[in-house]
Design an enzyme around this catalytic site. Structure first.
Site, PDB file in Angstrom:
ATOM      1  N   CYS A  84      -1.839  -5.234  -2.375  1.00  0.00           N
ATOM      2  CA  CYS A  84      -2.363  -4.096  -0.976  1.00  0.00           C
ATOM      3  C   CYS A  84      -3.672  -3.863  -0.446  1.00  0.00           C
ATOM      4  CB  CYS A  84      -2.604  -2.539  -2.754  1.00  0.00           C
ATOM      5  SG  CYS A  84      -2.463  -1.022  -1.120  1.00  0.00           S
ATOM      6  N   CYS A 132       2.264   1.603  -2.883  1.00  0.00           N
ATOM      7  CA  CYS A 132       1.545   1.161  -4.338  1.00  0.00           C
ATOM      8  C   CYS A 132       1.486   1.992  -5.539  1.00  0.00           C
ATOM      9  CB  CYS A 132       0.077   1.061  -3.550  1.00  0.00           C
ATOM     10  SG  CYS A 132      -1.241   0.055  -4.527  1.00  0.00           S
ATOM     11  N   CYS A 155      11.129  -4.800   2.209  1.00  0.00           N
ATOM     12  CA  CYS A 155      11.059  -4.968   3.610  1.00  0.00           C
ATOM     13  C   CYS A 155       9.589  -4.193   3.937  1.00  0.00           C
ATOM     14  CB  CYS A 155      11.846  -4.607   4.531  1.00  0.00           C
ATOM     15  SG  CYS A 155      11.595  -5.208   6.372  1.00  0.00           S
TER      16      CYS A 155
END
Length: 166
Positions: A84, A132, A155
């Site tokens: 992330c 996340c 995606c």
């Protein structure tokens, strides 16, 4: 008989009514749904803006979408981990990355307990948003048209990820 002009004006009025109704019900088409839970990493909007590049902020914190075929991560072929960009949590292993032809980095599976999925009804369609798990940053969406073994296509926006080579 309806003219083209009346048809276009009518469609415009219906669209305006739908947007107004959605606003009254608690959201606008450009906003992501409010998170359903609390995240470990919590920052003020000003702190996120200072931490992230403008394009990362637009995607991670405002649920934006980067233009397709613009991420250098599309061409990343090395072994490693995708993290992330907001909190550095490991999200995807390079072994699950595949070329989807969509213009965004795609994966068939996230790392265990790395992401949360939320219903996303923005843009007048139903999708599954991927966030996340640690900071709630918007990563992208998951679809049911991926390869085996999961049949899923995560995606992801490349700007929401950082790559760490093995």
């Amino acid at each position: 008989m309806m003219s083209r002009r009346n048809t276009v004006l009518g469609l415009g009025a219906v669209s305006a009514l739908l947007v107004s109704a959605r606003s009254l019900l608690g959201g606008s088409p450009a906003q992501a749904a409010a998170p359903a839970h609390t995240y470990e990493v919590i920052k003020t909007d000003a702190e996120w803006k200072a931490l992230l590049k403008p394009d990362q902020y637009a995607v991670l914190r405002k649920a934006g979408t980067e233009r397709p075929h613009t991420s250098p991560l599309n061409k990343e072929k090395r072994a490693g981990t995708y993290r992330c960009a907001g909190c550095a949590l490991p999200l995807f292993a390079s072994s699950t990355k595949f070329e989807s032809g969509t213009g965004w980095p795609s994966f068939w599976q996230p790392l265990d307990k790395a992401v949360v999925e939320e219903s996303d009804t923005s843009l007048f369609m139903k999708r599954t948003e991927v966030l996340c798990r640690r900071c709630g940053g918007h990563l992208g969406h998951v679809f049911n048209d991926g390869p085996r073994p999961t049949g899923l296509r995560y995606c992801m926006n490349g700007v929401s990820l950082n790559f760490t080579a093995a």
